[in-house]
Design a protein around this motif. Structure first.
Motif, mmCIF file in Angstrom:
data_model
loop_
_atom_site.group_PDB
_atom_site.id
_atom_site.type_symbol
_atom_site.label_atom_id
_atom_site.label_comp_id
_atom_site.label_asym_id
_atom_site.label_seq_id
_atom_site.Cartn_x
_atom_site.Cartn_y
_atom_site.Cartn_z
ATOM 1 N N TYR A 60 0.785 -1.228 0.000
ATOM 2 C CA TYR A 60 0.000 0.000 0.000
ATOM 3 C C TYR A 60 0.826 1.292 0.000
ATOM 4 O O TYR A 60 0.671 2.131 -0.861
ATOM 5 C CB TYR A 60 -0.961 -0.005 1.187
ATOM 6 N N TRP A 61 1.726 1.441 0.978
ATOM 7 C CA TRP A 61 2.484 2.704 1.036
ATOM 8 C C TRP A 61 3.267 2.908 -0.254
ATOM 9 O O TRP A 61 3.296 3.999 -0.802
ATOM 10 C CB TRP A 61 3.443 2.722 2.245
ATOM 11 N N ARG A 62 3.891 1.863 -0.745
ATOM 12 C CA ARG A 62 4.697 1.972 -1.977
ATOM 13 C C ARG A 62 3.804 2.308 -3.168
ATOM 14 O O ARG A 62 4.172 3.107 -4.012
ATOM 15 C CB ARG A 62 5.476 0.686 -2.215
ATOM 16 N N ASP A 63 2.630 1.698 -3.211
ATOM 17 C CA ASP A 63 1.676 2.029 -4.287
ATOM 18 C C ASP A 63 1.360 3.517 -4.281
ATOM 19 O O ASP A 63 1.360 4.178 -5.312
ATOM 20 C CB ASP A 63 0.361 1.253 -4.096
ATOM 21 N N TRP A 64 1.104 4.000 -3.073
ATOM 22 C CA TRP A 64 0.775 5.423 -2.937
ATOM 23 C C TRP A 64 1.974 6.284 -3.372
ATOM 24 O O TRP A 64 1.817 7.250 -4.108
ATOM 25 C CB TRP A 64 0.409 5.739 -1.473
ATOM 26 N N PHE A 65 3.162 5.891 -2.906
ATOM 27 C CA PHE A 65 4.361 6.675 -3.198
ATOM 28 C C PHE A 65 4.631 6.719 -4.710
ATOM 29 O O PHE A 65 4.869 7.791 -5.273
ATOM 30 C CB PHE A 65 5.564 6.068 -2.465
ATOM 31 N N ILE A 66 4.593 5.573 -5.351
ATOM 32 C CA ILE A 66 4.887 5.480 -6.786
ATOM 33 C C ILE A 66 3.896 6.291 -7.610
ATOM 34 O O ILE A 66 4.252 6.919 -8.597
ATOM 35 C CB ILE A 66 4.836 3.994 -7.266
ATOM 36 N N SER A 67 2.631 6.278 -7.161
ATOM 37 C CA SER A 67 1.622 6.952 -7.980
ATOM 38 C C SER A 67 1.479 8.431 -7.651
ATOM 39 O O SER A 67 0.715 9.142 -8.299
ATOM 40 C CB SER A 67 0.276 6.241 -7.835
ATOM 41 N N SER A 68 2.223 8.926 -6.625
ATOM 42 C CA SER A 68 2.150 10.355 -6.308
ATOM 43 C C SER A 68 2.800 11.168 -7.414
ATOM 44 O O SER A 68 3.784 10.748 -8.023
ATOM 45 C CB SER A 68 2.894 10.654 -5.004
ATOM 46 N N ASP A 70 4.502 -1.036 5.532
ATOM 47 C CA ASP A 70 3.112 -1.104 5.988
ATOM 48 C C ASP A 70 2.879 -1.926 7.255
ATOM 49 O O ASP A 70 1.870 -2.624 7.365
ATOM 50 C CB ASP A 70 2.213 -1.614 4.859
ATOM 51 N N VAL A 71 3.826 -1.844 8.175
ATOM 52 C CA VAL A 71 3.562 -2.466 9.477
ATOM 53 C C VAL A 71 3.594 -1.399 10.574
ATOM 54 O O VAL A 71 3.716 -1.703 11.755
ATOM 55 C CB VAL A 71 4.575 -3.606 9.796
ATOM 56 N N PHE A 72 3.462 -0.153 10.137
ATOM 57 C CA PHE A 72 3.516 0.989 11.066
ATOM 58 C C PHE A 72 2.225 1.060 11.874
ATOM 59 O O PHE A 72 1.138 1.116 11.308
ATOM 60 C CB PHE A 72 3.711 2.266 10.248
ATOM 61 N N ASP A 73 2.352 1.060 13.200
ATOM 62 C CA ASP A 73 1.114 1.186 13.990
ATOM 63 C C ASP A 73 1.325 2.056 15.227
ATOM 64 O O ASP A 73 0.723 1.834 16.274
ATOM 65 C CB ASP A 73 0.569 -0.196 14.371
ATOM 66 N N LEU A 74 2.215 3.057 15.086
ATOM 67 C CA LEU A 74 2.477 3.956 16.212
ATOM 68 C C LEU A 74 1.373 5.009 16.288
ATOM 69 O O LEU A 74 1.009 5.599 15.272
ATOM 70 C CB LEU A 74 3.845 4.635 16.035
ATOM 71 N N ASP A 75 0.882 5.212 17.488
ATOM 72 C CA ASP A 75 -0.119 6.249 17.691
ATOM 73 C C ASP A 75 0.617 7.556 17.955
ATOM 74 O O ASP A 75 1.217 7.718 19.012
ATOM 75 C CB ASP A 75 -1.004 5.866 18.883
ATOM 76 N N CYS A 76 0.625 8.470 17.006
ATOM 77 C CA CYS A 76 1.392 9.716 17.203
ATOM 78 C C CYS A 76 0.653 10.904 16.602
ATOM 79 O O CYS A 76 -0.288 10.744 15.830
ATOM 80 C CB CYS A 76 2.770 9.583 16.568
ATOM 81 N N ARG A 80 10.106 8.559 2.940
ATOM 82 C CA ARG A 80 10.386 8.902 1.532
ATOM 83 C C ARG A 80 11.890 8.896 1.278
ATOM 84 O O ARG A 80 12.369 8.424 0.249
ATOM 85 C CB ARG A 80 9.783 10.272 1.181
ATOM 86 N N HIS A 81 12.634 9.443 2.246
ATOM 87 C CA HIS A 81 14.097 9.484 2.129
ATOM 88 C C HIS A 81 14.668 8.061 2.140
ATOM 89 O O HIS A 81 15.516 7.714 1.314
ATOM 90 C CB HIS A 81 14.657 10.306 3.293
ATOM 91 N N LEU A 82 14.147 7.236 3.053
ATOM 92 C CA LEU A 82 14.584 5.846 3.136
ATOM 93 C C LEU A 82 14.312 5.114 1.825
ATOM 94 O O LEU A 82 15.173 4.404 1.297
ATOM 95 C CB LEU A 82 13.856 5.150 4.297
ATOM 96 N N TYR A 83 13.129 5.330 1.303
ATOM 97 C CA TYR A 83 12.756 4.667 0.045
ATOM 98 C C TYR A 83 13.728 5.050 -1.067
ATOM 99 O O TYR A 83 14.187 4.201 -1.827
ATOM 100 C CB TYR A 83 11.322 5.045 -0.350
ATOM 101 N N GLY A 84 14.057 6.342 -1.120
ATOM 102 C CA GLY A 84 14.982 6.831 -2.141
ATOM 103 C C GLY A 84 16.361 6.184 -2.025
ATOM 104 O O GLY A 84 16.943 5.747 -3.015
ATOM 105 N N LEU A 85 16.855 6.110 -0.787
ATOM 106 C CA LEU A 85 18.192 5.531 -0.571
ATOM 107 C C LEU A 85 18.221 4.047 -0.948
ATOM 108 O O LEU A 85 19.190 3.572 -1.548
ATOM 109 C CB LEU A 85 18.623 5.712 0.891
#
Ligand SMILES: [Zn+2]
Length: 297
Positions: free
Chosen positions: A15-23, A62-68, A81-86
């Motif tokens: 999911y997150w990657r899908d969102w990132f790629i299609s942004s 997509d295993v992020f579940d921190l309440d912040c 985003r930075h991590l994904y790029g690296l």
């Protein structure tokens, strides 16, 4: 969103990657395989460059579940985003990554070379540094072997390190058939139809050097990479001047050919004189007739 939650784990994690790629603005990136992202070996050393590394990685996978709160979420999002790029820079030089980028390259998704003589050859993204936050991404044209700024400002701000300095060269080593044929087409500066002398002299010298190299390579039976070199096994280059001196085979000419040759030589001489005249005209006099052209800054 609900669809993803209700479906299997593997679909949910994309999911997150899908969102990132299609942004918008992220069109240069390909999707990194989940297997690659979850293998810690591939991420070695990256944690030092990413704040909230573990949270960012959780978000990307997509295993992020921190309440912040929103600020924290935004910070982690930026880190993700930075991590994904690296990781992307490492991923695109793997076999899988190269295949994905190749597909995008074939569809010219990175844009086309703006140089007229490259005839809209597709570009590849490249970095000028493997260290992040040094230089933004550039686009490389394999035909003219030069690099260009991305047209869109959204792309122009992407970090070049997300693609790295090697990817655009590795892809042509892995797929040598993709290396475009070198073209001998080039722009010659003209002033009212006459070649500008200095540029013409340089061009003649460069052509002579290039042809000399092509002859040497062909003598060694090496591929010169120039268009049409495979078909002709003897020299019939465009410019005769360098050609004639080297070729010491006796030539048998018919009378007509001889006359034609003489005529061509005369024309060449005339052209040369005209170039000389134009040169004298431009450099020595007539400044007034070309206002501003040579005016001191
Ligand atoms: Zn080009």
């Amino acid at each position: 969103m609900e669809d993803f939650v209700s479906e299997s784990d593997s679909e949910y994690t994309s999911y997150w990657r899908d969102w990132f790629i299609s942004s918008r603005g992220n069109e240069y990136f390909c999707e990194i395989d989940e297997d690659y992202l979850t293998d810690r070996f591939n991420l070695t050393g990256i944690n030092a460059d990413v704040t909230y590394y573990q949270y960012a990685l959780d978000l990307v996978t997509d295993v992020f579940d921190l309440d912040c709160d929103d600020d924290m979420r935004e910070t982690i999002e930026k880190s993700a985003r930075h991590l994904y790029g690296l990781v992307h820079a490492r991923y695109i030089v793997t076999t899988r990554g190269l295949t994905k980028m190749l597909e995008k390259y074939k569809k010219a998704e990175f844009g086309k070379c703006p140089r007229v003589n490259c005839h809209s050859h597709p570009l590849l993204p490249m970095g000028l540094s493997d260290v992040h936050s040094v230089k933004p991404v550039k686009l490389f044209c394999a035909r003219c072997e030069d690099m260009y700024n991305p047209k869109s400002s959204r792309h122009a701000t992407i970090d070049g390190a997300y693609f790295g300095t090697s990817f655009h060269n590795i892809i042509f080593q892995v797929y040598p058939a993709l290396v475009p044929a070198k073209s001998i087409e080039r722009y010659a500066p003209l002033v009212y139809g006459f070649k500008v002398h200095a540029a013409a002299a340089l061009e003649r010298w460069q052509n002579a050097k290039r042809d000399e190299m092509r002859r040497r390579l062909r003598r060694l039976e090496m591929d010169t990479g120039f268009q049409g070199d495979d078909e002709d096994d003897h020299d019939d280059d465009d410019d005769d001047d360098a050609d004639d001196q080297e070729d010491d085979r006796p030539r048998v000419e018919t009378e007509g050919q001889g006359q034609l040759r003489q005529h061509q030589q005369q024309q060449q001489q005339q052209q040369h004189h005209l170039e000389m005249d134009a040169m004298v005209d431009i450099t020595a006099g007539n400044h007034a007739s070309r206002p501003g052209a040579f005016a001191p800054q």
